[in-house]
Design a protein around this motif. Structure first.
Motif, PDB file in Angstrom:
ATOM      1  N   PRO A  63      68.219 -14.136  48.434  1.00  0.00           N
ATOM      2  CA  PRO A  63      67.585 -14.581  49.686  1.00  0.00           C
ATOM      3  C   PRO A  63      67.352 -13.417  50.645  1.00  0.00           C
ATOM      4  O   PRO A  63      68.207 -12.540  50.786  1.00  0.00           O
ATOM      5  CB  PRO A  63      68.621 -15.544  50.282  1.00  0.00           C
ATOM      6  CG  PRO A  63      69.697 -15.722  49.263  1.00  0.00           C
ATOM      7  CD  PRO A  63      69.574 -14.639  48.254  1.00  0.00           C
ATOM      8  N   ARG A  64      66.201 -13.435  51.301  1.00  0.00           N
ATOM      9  CA  ARG A  64      65.873 -12.395  52.292  1.00  0.00           C
ATOM     10  C   ARG A  64      66.901 -12.327  53.411  1.00  0.00           C
ATOM     11  O   ARG A  64      67.167 -11.274  53.972  1.00  0.00           O
ATOM     12  CB  ARG A  64      64.545 -12.739  52.975  1.00  0.00           C
ATOM     13  CG  ARG A  64      63.350 -12.563  52.143  1.00  0.00           C
ATOM     14  CD  ARG A  64      62.122 -13.056  52.916  1.00  0.00           C
ATOM     15  NE  ARG A  64      60.939 -13.033  52.092  1.00  0.00           N
ATOM     16  CZ  ARG A  64      60.220 -11.941  51.869  1.00  0.00           C
ATOM     17  NH1 ARG A  64      60.546 -10.807  52.440  1.00  0.00           N
ATOM     18  NH2 ARG A  64      59.161 -11.991  51.094  1.00  0.00           N
ATOM     19  N   THR A  65      67.400 -13.504  53.785  1.00  0.00           N
ATOM     20  CA  THR A  65      68.283 -13.565  54.954  1.00  0.00           C
ATOM     21  C   THR A  65      69.573 -12.775  54.756  1.00  0.00           C
ATOM     22  O   THR A  65      70.136 -12.253  55.717  1.00  0.00           O
ATOM     23  CB  THR A  65      68.555 -15.042  55.350  1.00  0.00           C
ATOM     24  OG1 THR A  65      69.000 -15.084  56.672  1.00  0.00           O
ATOM     25  CG2 THR A  65      69.562 -15.706  54.447  1.00  0.00           C
ATOM     26  N   GLU A 139      63.862 -20.745  51.831  1.00  0.00           N
ATOM     27  CA  GLU A 139      62.900 -19.647  52.056  1.00  0.00           C
ATOM     28  C   GLU A 139      61.558 -19.923  51.375  1.00  0.00           C
ATOM     29  O   GLU A 139      60.503 -19.579  51.905  1.00  0.00           O
ATOM     30  CB  GLU A 139      63.500 -18.318  51.561  1.00  0.00           C
ATOM     31  CG  GLU A 139      64.656 -17.875  52.444  1.00  0.00           C
ATOM     32  CD  GLU A 139      65.210 -16.490  52.136  1.00  0.00           C
ATOM     33  OE1 GLU A 139      64.664 -15.782  51.267  1.00  0.00           O
ATOM     34  OE2 GLU A 139      66.200 -16.123  52.793  1.00  0.00           O
ATOM     35  N   ALA A 148      60.574 -17.741  56.778  1.00  0.00           N
ATOM     36  CA  ALA A 148      61.511 -17.996  55.679  1.00  0.00           C
ATOM     37  C   ALA A 148      62.910 -17.524  56.067  1.00  0.00           C
ATOM     38  O   ALA A 148      63.909 -18.219  55.874  1.00  0.00           O
ATOM     39  CB  ALA A 148      61.042 -17.263  54.422  1.00  0.00           C
ATOM     40  N   MET A 149      62.937 -16.338  56.667  1.00  0.00           N
ATOM     41  CA  MET A 149      64.216 -15.724  57.023  1.00  0.00           C
ATOM     42  C   MET A 149      64.929 -16.533  58.093  1.00  0.00           C
ATOM     43  O   MET A 149      66.124 -16.792  57.990  1.00  0.00           O
ATOM     44  CB  MET A 149      63.962 -14.316  57.533  1.00  0.00           C
ATOM     45  CG  MET A 149      64.998 -13.368  57.112  1.00  0.00           C
ATOM     46  SD  MET A 149      64.293 -11.872  56.470  1.00  0.00           S
ATOM     47  CE  MET A 149      63.248 -11.303  57.754  1.00  0.00           C
ATOM     48  N   SER A 152      66.193 -19.924  56.665  1.00  0.00           N
ATOM     49  CA  SER A 152      67.370 -19.870  55.790  1.00  0.00           C
ATOM     50  C   SER A 152      68.598 -19.374  56.549  1.00  0.00           C
ATOM     51  O   SER A 152      69.718 -19.719  56.212  1.00  0.00           O
ATOM     52  CB  SER A 152      67.120 -19.083  54.508  1.00  0.00           C
ATOM     53  OG  SER A 152      67.053 -17.726  54.750  1.00  0.00           O
TER      54      SER A 152
END
Ligand code: FMN
Length: 183
Positions: A63-65, A139, A148-149, A152
């Motif tokens: 995940p980007r987060t 996301e 998305a970030m 999430s």
């Protein structure tokens, strides 16, 4: 070869409990050093790695987060422990428990970053894989990376609030559940 052109094979690679994958970067996150364990497990040659960002080994299921949290933490001068699923040059993936710290020069000026990674326990990988799956599902509902970030991050914050833990406390609870307290 760049991570974006490597297709995950679904084959998991593990490394020894007594081994440490080490890399160092400059201020911009470009790799300035990678030890032999890094190169063996990631299946890259040193000259393919030096000068590159770590997104070279970014797995598409991360995940980007988590990376946003990582960078926020180290750029504010703090250290972070976090689990990362990485993608090797041959498409294998390998889970690590990373300890990432800002480096300081003798004068206290910022001197880039340092990551030590250990082999995580299986219980932790199971739990974190499930959490990252939920973050990734959120996301993928959004076309803009920023949306998305933040969406999430809300999911992550809600799950942490339900557990009554900060992110750091959550990661440490997984480490301790696996009986890995020496890093
Ligand atoms: C010292 C250090 C170590 C890092 N280690 C990894 C790593 O092992 N795997 C990874 O995917 N990203 C790692 N990152 C984060 C990457 O810089 C990057 O944020 C991430 O791969 C996501 O790439 P993207 O923002 O281009 O999608 C590390 C960053 C630093 C500063």
């Amino acid at each position: 070869m760049r991570a974006s052109s490597v297709r995950p094979t679904g084959v998991e690679r593990t490394f020894g409990e007594d081994e440490i994958i080490v890399s160092k970067t400059d201020d911009k996150g470009r790799i300035t050093y990678a030890n032999s364990v890094f190169l063996r497990v990631s299946a890259y040659h040193e000259d393919e790695v030096l000068g590159q960002p770590h997104s070279l080994i970014r797995h598409p299921d991360m995940p980007r987060t988590i990376f946003a949290l990582l960078w926020e933490t180290i750029q504010s001068g703090e250290e972070i422990f976090t689990y990362v699923n990485n993608l090797a040059a041959d498409g294998a993936h390998y889970w690590v428990l990373a300890h990432i710290t800002p480096s300081r020069t003798a004068t206290g000026a910022s001197g880039g970053y340092h990551s030590n990674r250990r082999s995580p326990g299986r219980g932790a990988v199971r739990d974190i894989d499930a959490l990252y799956g939920r973050l990734l599902t959120e996301e993928r509902k959004h076309s803009l990376p920023a949306d998305a970030m933040s969406a999430s991050r809300l999911v992550l914050d809600r799950e942490l609030a339900a557990l009554g833990k900060t992110y750091d406390e959550f990661v440490w609870s997984l480490i301790e559940n696996d009986g890995m307290v020496t890093l």
